[in-house]
Write an enzyme that holds these catalytic residues in place. Structure first.
Site, PDB file in Angstrom:
ATOM      1  N   LYS A  85     -44.246 -42.751 -11.106  1.00  0.00           N
ATOM      2  CA  LYS A  85     -44.657 -43.719 -12.025  1.00  0.00           C
ATOM      3  C   LYS A  85     -44.586 -44.736 -11.636  1.00  0.00           C
ATOM      4  O   LYS A  85     -45.630 -45.171 -12.486  1.00  0.00           O
ATOM      5  CB  LYS A  85     -43.132 -44.157 -12.727  1.00  0.00           C
ATOM      6  CG  LYS A  85     -42.013 -44.895 -13.620  1.00  0.00           C
ATOM      7  CD  LYS A  85     -41.087 -45.387 -14.194  1.00  0.00           C
ATOM      8  CE  LYS A  85     -40.729 -46.602 -14.719  1.00  0.00           C
ATOM      9  NZ  LYS A  85     -39.708 -46.584 -14.742  1.00  0.00           N
TER      10      LYS A  85
ATOM     11  N   LYS B 255     -39.083 -51.508   2.453  1.00  0.00           N
ATOM     12  CA  LYS B 255     -41.072 -51.872   2.267  1.00  0.00           C
ATOM     13  C   LYS B 255     -41.656 -52.375   2.043  1.00  0.00           C
ATOM     14  O   LYS B 255     -42.478 -52.200   2.965  1.00  0.00           O
ATOM     15  CB  LYS B 255     -41.139 -51.333   0.889  1.00  0.00           C
ATOM     16  CG  LYS B 255     -40.212 -49.763  -0.071  1.00  0.00           C
ATOM     17  CD  LYS B 255     -40.583 -49.937  -1.125  1.00  0.00           C
ATOM     18  CE  LYS B 255     -40.076 -48.908  -2.320  1.00  0.00           C
ATOM     19  NZ  LYS B 255     -40.623 -48.603  -3.109  1.00  0.00           N
TER      20      LYS B 255
ATOM     21  N   GLU C 123     -28.534 -45.193  -5.612  1.00  0.00           N
ATOM     22  CA  GLU C 123     -28.854 -45.982  -5.953  1.00  0.00           C
ATOM     23  C   GLU C 123     -28.685 -46.796  -7.057  1.00  0.00           C
ATOM     24  O   GLU C 123     -29.356 -47.707  -7.988  1.00  0.00           O
ATOM     25  CB  GLU C 123     -30.721 -44.816  -6.021  1.00  0.00           C
ATOM     26  CG  GLU C 123     -31.542 -46.213  -6.387  1.00  0.00           C
ATOM     27  CD  GLU C 123     -33.489 -45.878  -6.887  1.00  0.00           C
ATOM     28  OE1 GLU C 123     -33.411 -44.865  -7.607  1.00  0.00           O
ATOM     29  OE2 GLU C 123     -34.099 -45.551  -5.396  1.00  0.00           O
TER      30      GLU C 123
ATOM     31  N   GLY D 221     -36.870 -43.876 -12.706  1.00  0.00           N
ATOM     32  CA  GLY D 221     -37.626 -42.275 -11.306  1.00  0.00           C
ATOM     33  C   GLY D 221     -36.695 -42.119 -11.640  1.00  0.00           C
ATOM     34  O   GLY D 221     -36.498 -40.914 -11.352  1.00  0.00           O
ATOM     35  N   ARG D 222     -34.693 -42.075 -11.013  1.00  0.00           N
ATOM     36  CA  ARG D 222     -34.009 -41.031 -10.974  1.00  0.00           C
ATOM     37  C   ARG D 222     -33.582 -40.833 -12.345  1.00  0.00           C
ATOM     38  O   ARG D 222     -32.562 -39.230 -12.398  1.00  0.00           O
ATOM     39  CB  ARG D 222     -32.831 -41.313 -10.183  1.00  0.00           C
ATOM     40  CG  ARG D 222     -31.999 -43.098 -10.689  1.00  0.00           C
ATOM     41  CD  ARG D 222     -31.241 -43.886  -9.506  1.00  0.00           C
ATOM     42  NE  ARG D 222     -30.858 -44.710 -10.190  1.00  0.00           N
ATOM     43  CZ  ARG D 222     -31.625 -46.468  -9.631  1.00  0.00           C
ATOM     44  NH1 ARG D 222     -33.000 -46.250  -9.898  1.00  0.00           N
ATOM     45  NH2 ARG D 222     -30.770 -47.060 -10.436  1.00  0.00           N
TER      46      ARG D 222
ATOM     47  N   HIS E 234     -17.404 -24.149   7.179  1.00  0.00           N
ATOM     48  CA  HIS E 234     -17.406 -24.038   8.646  1.00  0.00           C
ATOM     49  C   HIS E 234     -17.895 -24.866   8.978  1.00  0.00           C
ATOM     50  O   HIS E 234     -18.411 -25.483  10.414  1.00  0.00           O
ATOM     51  CB  HIS E 234     -18.544 -22.487   8.605  1.00  0.00           C
ATOM     52  CG  HIS E 234     -17.097 -21.267   8.363  1.00  0.00           C
ATOM     53  ND1 HIS E 234     -16.648 -21.033   8.536  1.00  0.00           N
ATOM     54  CD2 HIS E 234     -18.152 -21.029   6.850  1.00  0.00           C
ATOM     55  CE1 HIS E 234     -16.434 -19.849   7.885  1.00  0.00           C
ATOM     56  NE2 HIS E 234     -16.678 -19.903   6.971  1.00  0.00           N
TER      57      HIS E 234
ATOM     58  N   GLU F   1     -45.984 -43.417   0.231  1.00  0.00           N
ATOM     59  CA  GLU F   1     -45.477 -41.619   0.613  1.00  0.00           C
ATOM     60  C   GLU F   1     -46.408 -40.771  -0.173  1.00  0.00           C
ATOM     61  O   GLU F   1     -46.803 -40.478   0.745  1.00  0.00           O
ATOM     62  CB  GLU F   1     -44.134 -41.213   0.770  1.00  0.00           C
ATOM     63  CG  GLU F   1     -43.310 -41.938   1.249  1.00  0.00           C
ATOM     64  CD  GLU F   1     -42.730 -43.125   0.917  1.00  0.00           C
ATOM     65  OE1 GLU F   1     -42.583 -44.083  -0.231  1.00  0.00           O
ATOM     66  OE2 GLU F   1     -41.267 -43.628   1.545  1.00  0.00           O
TER      67      GLU F   1
HETATM   68  O1  F6P Z   1     -38.341 -46.468  -3.872  1.00  0.00           O
HETATM   69  C1  F6P Z   1     -37.212 -46.314  -5.114  1.00  0.00           C
HETATM   70  C2  F6P Z   1     -38.180 -45.992  -6.026  1.00  0.00           C
HETATM   71  O2  F6P Z   1     -38.607 -46.802  -6.801  1.00  0.00           O
HETATM   72  C3  F6P Z   1     -37.137 -44.800  -7.276  1.00  0.00           C
HETATM   73  O3  F6P Z   1     -36.277 -45.730  -7.681  1.00  0.00           O
HETATM   74  C4  F6P Z   1     -38.185 -44.154  -7.152  1.00  0.00           C
HETATM   75  O4  F6P Z   1     -37.319 -42.333  -7.739  1.00  0.00           O
HETATM   76  C5  F6P Z   1     -39.588 -43.739  -6.205  1.00  0.00           C
HETATM   77  O5  F6P Z   1     -39.418 -45.025  -5.447  1.00  0.00           O
HETATM   78  C6  F6P Z   1     -40.547 -43.074  -6.699  1.00  0.00           C
HETATM   79  O6  F6P Z   1     -40.887 -43.970  -7.223  1.00  0.00           O
HETATM   80  P1  F6P Z   1     -42.691 -43.941  -8.042  1.00  0.00           P
HETATM   81  O7  F6P Z   1     -41.964 -42.489  -8.786  1.00  0.00           O
HETATM   82  O8  F6P Z   1     -43.075 -45.222  -8.583  1.00  0.00           O
HETATM   83  O9  F6P Z   1     -43.549 -42.995  -7.119  1.00  0.00           O
END
Ligand code: F6P
Length: 541
Positions: free
Chosen positions: A200, A510, A351, A265-266, A382, A206
């Site tokens: 987003k 972060k 979250e 995002g979620r 198990h 990452e």
């Molecule tokens: O660090 C948490 C977060 O902001 C989540 O809420 C989100 O889903 C994820 O990082 C990824 O964010 P983006 O889609 O901006 O890379």
């Protein structure tokens, strides 16, 4: 005490909990064998059986009073109407608009334009009209994203394996650990691989690092046989609200699918973030997923609290966490295809609900989001089920079961169902000391031996569980199931008076990682941080 916990509605529940907790669950069934009919709900091929919970008719009435007190109905309406309910980011939370077929608003129009663009793109890829730099068709899609840009699509793609299209495989890379991307790319052919960069913000560390590494992998293989611009145009698409950054990365505007501020995002699986799912199962099945979620939206918006599945689930969460002091909830999908569902739910629930202040910034005096954990049944039986049955914690369980299987091995599926139902029965009934002793004596053990061993075999029982039973696992039913949990989380946030749509807590780590990374790449020992952090950095150096 706050206005919530001090209210007559909350206090009535406190008193009722004290009375009800004295009546074991199986005694409630002895008193009323028809509890299932009274304490189950269903909509659109999904049944919620909450009869094995510490509830009675009075509890449901009191739940209804609490829902009224917190203004749940009005809050639900405010969400669907696009009010700015995410008050710390000044945004609405309009994920339901992403699956609304009849939304004519401005947002609704961009949603449908985007779905149509996705359909055209998916069609080109799966019909092999979209070709890589060497003219080969795409056989592998690698989604690079994290959090909401990974967990939802990866879970849905895995869950709908019965609907995977021939000739195309999807892979999901999220971790900044280089092993994740390297392992994924190792068997793939750059000529036939398409990268979907899902972010987003298009700034997530990452995702950006993995996207750059993927770009290097492609260009190395390409070895000048196509320009960087044309190779990226054929092998990279992006989904982002930050078009500028995606273009700066080298992805052409026509390969960028939009996202919007009003989708968290979620909650974004239903937007173009679902593109890898659509590529993996086809656009018609993706639209069926949206339709299933929309059915749940209608149910959630229009059904009174006592018959409303997500609302009842939220009230039960509140019941156990705030009145019975349960700290966690286990989610047990009896479906290997749903094995990623608990991980997906962890982000959605934790979250959204992991907050310590109310929407107006006041400290909250009750526990908010609980710990969500679990894995696919029967595997957990198990391993950690021992703790569920004989441990000292109260851990309410959500079982998710599927009546019909697409597998031809019906007998094995019946074993799966039998185990699921047996676990909820065992949690409720347990085994008394008398029963354990009698069992041992019947096996020929001496009285002394039986007395020694029996306490270890006692299973306290009286442990609550809820079963969600789906007729089958299809795009539509999965859409309903996911939307059900989304709305449960929102309803719970309204009860608690917190904002379910921000996540400020993830920011600090972060920021700190940047300073630590700078030290890791610099020469020489560091003494900038606390003793533990310094020592760990210096050891790695
Ligand atoms: O660090 C948490 C977060 O902001 C989540 O809420 C989100 O889903 C994820 O990082 C990824 O964010 P983006 O889609 O901006 O890379």
């Amino acid at each position: 005490m706050s206005a919530l916990t001090d209210s007559p509605e909350w206090q009535a529940l406190v008193q009722h909990q004290a009375a009800l907790s004295k009546r074991p669950l199986n005694a409630l069934f002895r008193d009323n064998p028809d509890r299932f009919a009274r304490f189950s709900l269903n909509t659109d091929g999904l049944i919620l059986d909450f009869s094995k919970n510490h509830v009675d008719a009075q509890a449901i009435d009191l739940f209804g009073n609490l829902a009224k007190k917190v203004g749940l109905e009005e809050a639900v309406e405010a969400m669907f109407s696009g009010d700015v309910i995410n008050n710390t980011e000044q945004r609405p939370a309009l994920h339901a608009a992403l699956r609304s077929p009849e939304d004519q608003s401005e947002n609704g129009q961009v949603v449908h334009q985007t779905l149509n663009r996705m359909a055209t793109f998916v069609d080109a890829v799966i019909r092999w009209q979209w070709q890589g730099y060497s003219g080969s068709p795409i056989t592998d899609v690698v989604n690079i994203g994290i959090g909401g840009s990974d967990l939802g699509p990866a879970m849905v793609y895995t869950a709908l394996s019965d609907f995977h299209l021939d000739g195309i495989r999807c892979h999901f890379v999220s971790n900044v650990d280089p092993a994740h991307l390297e392992e994924t790319l190792e068997p793939l052919d750059p000529e036939t691989t398409l990268f979907v960069i899902a972010s987003k913000t298009f700034t997530t560390m990452e995702t950006m690092l993995n996207a750059r590494a993927a770009k290097r992998w492609l260009l190395k293989a390409c070895n000048g046989s196509a320009s960087e611009k044309s190779a990226l145009a054929k092998h990279f698409v992006a989904i982002s609200a930050n078009v500028e950054k995606a273009v700066e990365f080298g992805i052409p505007g026509e390969n960028i699918f939009p996202m919007w501020d009003w989708v968290g995002g979620r909650y974004s699986l239903w937007s173009a973030i679902g593109l890898p799912v659509a590529l993996g199962i086809g656009m018609d099945n993706f639209r069926a997923l949206l339709a299933g979620a929309h059915n749940m939206d209608k149910h959630f918006r229009a059904t009174p609290a006592a018959q409303n599945i997500p609302v009842m689930m939220a009230l039960l969460d509140c019941w156990y966490q705030n009145f019975f002091a349960a700290e966690s909830r286990v989610v047990l999908p009896y479906s290997q295809q749903l094995h990623l569902f608990p991980a997906y739910l962890q982000q959605l629930d934790m979250e959204s609900l992991g907050k310590s202040v109310t929407k107006d910034g006041a400290p909250i005096d009750v526990d908010t989001g609980g710990i969500v954990w679990g894995s696919a049944g029967t595997n957990g039986q198990h391993s950690f089920h021992q703790l569920l049955h004989q441990g000292t914690h109260l851990i309410p369980a959500d079982f998710i079961a599927i009546s019909e299987t697409a597998s031809s091995n019906k007998e094995q599926h019946l074993q799966l169902l039998a185990n699921c139902f047996a676990q909820s029965q065992a949690l409720m009934d347990g085994k008394s000391l008398e029963a354990a002793t009698a069992e041992l004596l019947n096996r020929g053990m001496s009285e002394a031996e039986a007395a020694r061993l029996a306490p270890h075999k006692v299973i306290p029982g009286n442990r609550p569980s809820t079963t969600l039973l789906l007729d089958k696992l299809s795009p539509q039913s999965l859409g309903s199931l996911i939307a059900c949990y989304e709305h449960k989380v929102f309803a719970r946030s309204v009860i608690l008076g917190i904002n379910a749509f921000d996540q400020w807590g993830v920011e600090l780590g972060k920021v700190l990682s940047t300073g630590i990374h700078d030290e890791l790449v610099n020469d020489g020992e560091t003494s900038k941080f606390d003793g533990s952090t310094n020592a760990l950095i210096n050891r790695c150096k």
